[in-house]
Design an enzyme around this catalytic site. Structure first.
Site, short mmCIF file in Angstrom:
data_model
loop_
_atom_site.label_atom_id
_atom_site.label_comp_id
_atom_site.label_asym_id
_atom_site.label_seq_id
_atom_site.Cartn_x
_atom_site.Cartn_y
_atom_site.Cartn_z
N THR A 13 21.05 16.74 15.03
CA THR A 13 21.13 18.19 15.22
C THR A 13 19.75 18.84 15.20
O THR A 13 19.52 19.83 15.90
CB THR A 13 22.01 18.81 14.13
OG1 THR A 13 23.30 18.21 14.18
CG2 THR A 13 22.16 20.31 14.33
N TYR A 26 27.34 21.84 20.50
CA TYR A 26 25.99 21.56 20.98
C TYR A 26 25.86 20.08 21.28
O TYR A 26 26.76 19.28 20.98
CB TYR A 26 24.95 21.97 19.92
CG TYR A 26 25.09 21.24 18.61
CD1 TYR A 26 24.38 20.07 18.36
CD2 TYR A 26 25.95 21.70 17.61
CE1 TYR A 26 24.52 19.38 17.16
CE2 TYR A 26 26.09 21.03 16.41
CZ TYR A 26 25.37 19.87 16.19
OH TYR A 26 25.52 19.19 15.01
N THR A 92 22.51 14.54 10.43
CA THR A 92 22.97 14.63 9.05
C THR A 92 24.21 13.80 8.73
O THR A 92 24.47 13.49 7.58
CB THR A 92 23.25 16.09 8.66
OG1 THR A 92 24.26 16.62 9.52
CG2 THR A 92 21.99 16.94 8.78
N ASP A 93 24.99 13.42 9.75
CA ASP A 93 26.27 12.76 9.46
C ASP A 93 26.10 11.43 8.75
O ASP A 93 26.90 11.06 7.89
CB ASP A 93 27.08 12.58 10.75
CG ASP A 93 27.71 13.87 11.23
OD1 ASP A 93 27.66 14.87 10.50
OD2 ASP A 93 28.25 13.88 12.36
N LYS A 165 26.21 14.03 1.83
CA LYS A 165 26.67 15.20 2.58
C LYS A 165 28.06 15.55 2.08
O LYS A 165 28.99 14.75 2.17
CB LYS A 165 26.69 14.92 4.08
CG LYS A 165 27.00 16.14 4.93
CD LYS A 165 26.87 15.84 6.42
CE LYS A 165 27.14 17.10 7.24
NZ LYS A 165 27.01 16.82 8.71
N GLU A 281 36.58 -2.10 -15.35
CA GLU A 281 37.87 -2.19 -16.02
C GLU A 281 38.00 -3.55 -16.69
O GLU A 281 37.31 -4.51 -16.30
CB GLU A 281 39.01 -1.99 -15.02
CG GLU A 281 39.06 -0.60 -14.43
CD GLU A 281 40.22 -0.45 -13.44
OE1 GLU A 281 40.75 -1.49 -12.99
OE2 GLU A 281 40.58 0.69 -13.13
#
Length: 325
Positions: A13, A26, A92-93, A165, A281
């Site tokens: 982006t 976009y 950013t993804d 994110k 655990e």
């Protein structure tokens, strides 16, 4: 003294174009690095910038081919005495995954800063220029070295280990866990929250050009063992469970995963929850499971890939590596 910084561009982006200041969508990766550096040239940044185009794509499409090129370019810049720091522009993804992979494989000798944007370059309120200016300030600072790979978004500095994110939109889309931001930055100021913690540290892992297949399986109500098995193929070398709550899963799925783990395929229990630790655990040792601790599923996958690539498949050794992150 002006620092010499290397800018490695991958698209996203921050290099995107909408064609309208108010368009709802976009195209990622439309602006080349030369054009971008010309654009930022008028900001008065106190650094000499040289750029290289690694890729110009949506970060959803990034993978081993781009990572291999990016790593090679970073290591060349690290070895260059004239280079003071490296900036990586990225969508950013999947930014957190690339940053974490580099954090595990690049020495902490020089600042490496990954930066992106939440709005394309021609949108109202484009955040890319400010984020980039902030990244320049961080990469120019000697105190940025020895902190591993850093991510700069929205006036905050994050460690690659912590950053994630958490929102699809907005300037506050990134947060850190278990540590929040480790510093604050603007184009004219920089404040660190503590001293560097890995000065002089070598890379934790050697680079692997062909990462082994590790699948992430997302748990949900009524998830079945049959669904699990459809995720796992002949080439699968590890499994990360995006478990409910603290890395939990339906009992039939747990039983099948025990069989998988006992065949020598590592199984890591992470959580689909946004924050929180996944602790060991009582049954994990017998089941041969690994607790993902503070790493979310996508970062747990990166770490497990590197461990398996380096021949580390024993659950206790894998757990030790997760405990140390």
């Amino acid at each position: 003294m002006r620092k010499n910084l290397t800018v490695l561009a991958t698209g996203g982006t921050i290099a995107g174009i909408a064609g309208s200041a108010i368009a709802p969508d976009y195209r990622s990766g439309e602006i080349g690095i030369d054009e971008y550096l010309e654009k930022v040239g008028g900001l008065g940044l106190e650094a000499e910038l040289s750029g290289q185009q690694i890729a110009n794509i949506d970060s959803a499409d990034i993978g081993p081919a781009e990572w291999n090129q990016l790593y090679a370019a970073i290591m060349k810049a690290v070895a260059d005495d004239a280079c003071s720091g490296i900036i990586v522009t990225h969508g950013t993804d999947t930014l957190e995954e690339t940053a974490f992979l580099l954090d595990l494989t690049v020495p902490a000798d020089k600042p490496v800063v990954v930066v992106g944007a939440m709005r394309p370059a021609d949108a109202v309120g484009y955040d890319g220029l400010r984020n980039f200016a902030n990244a320049v300030r961080v990469a120019s600072d000697a105190q940025a070295a020895g902190r591993g790979v850093l991510v700069v978004m929205g006036d905050r500095i994050f460690s690659a280990r912590d950053v994630r994110k958490v929102r699809t939109r907005g300037s506050d889309a990134f947060r850190g866990f278990p540590r929040e931001s480790i510093g604050l930055v603007t184009p004219s100021s920089l404040e660190w929250f503590g001293a560097p913690w890995c000065e002089g540290s070598a890379a934790a892992f050697g680079w692997c050009k062909d990462l082994p297949e590790v699948v992430i399986v997302y748990m949900h109500a009524a998830f079945s063992a049959g669904e699990l098995l459809r995720h796992i193929g002949d080439d699968t070398r590890g499994v990360v469970i995006a478990g409910v709550g603290e890395g939990n899963m339906p009992e039939p799925v747990r039983q099948e995963l025990v069989r998988i783990a006992r065949r020598g395929i590592p199984v890591v229990r992470a959580s689909r929850a946004d924050e929180g630790l996944v602790d060991r655990e009582t049954e994990d040792a017998e089941n041969r499971f690994v607790a993902g601790r503070a790493l979310n599923p996508q970062k747990a996958r990166i770490l497990l890939q590197l461990l398996v690539a380096n021949g580390i498949t024993d659950p206790a050794a894998i757990q030790s590596a997760f405990d140390g992150r």
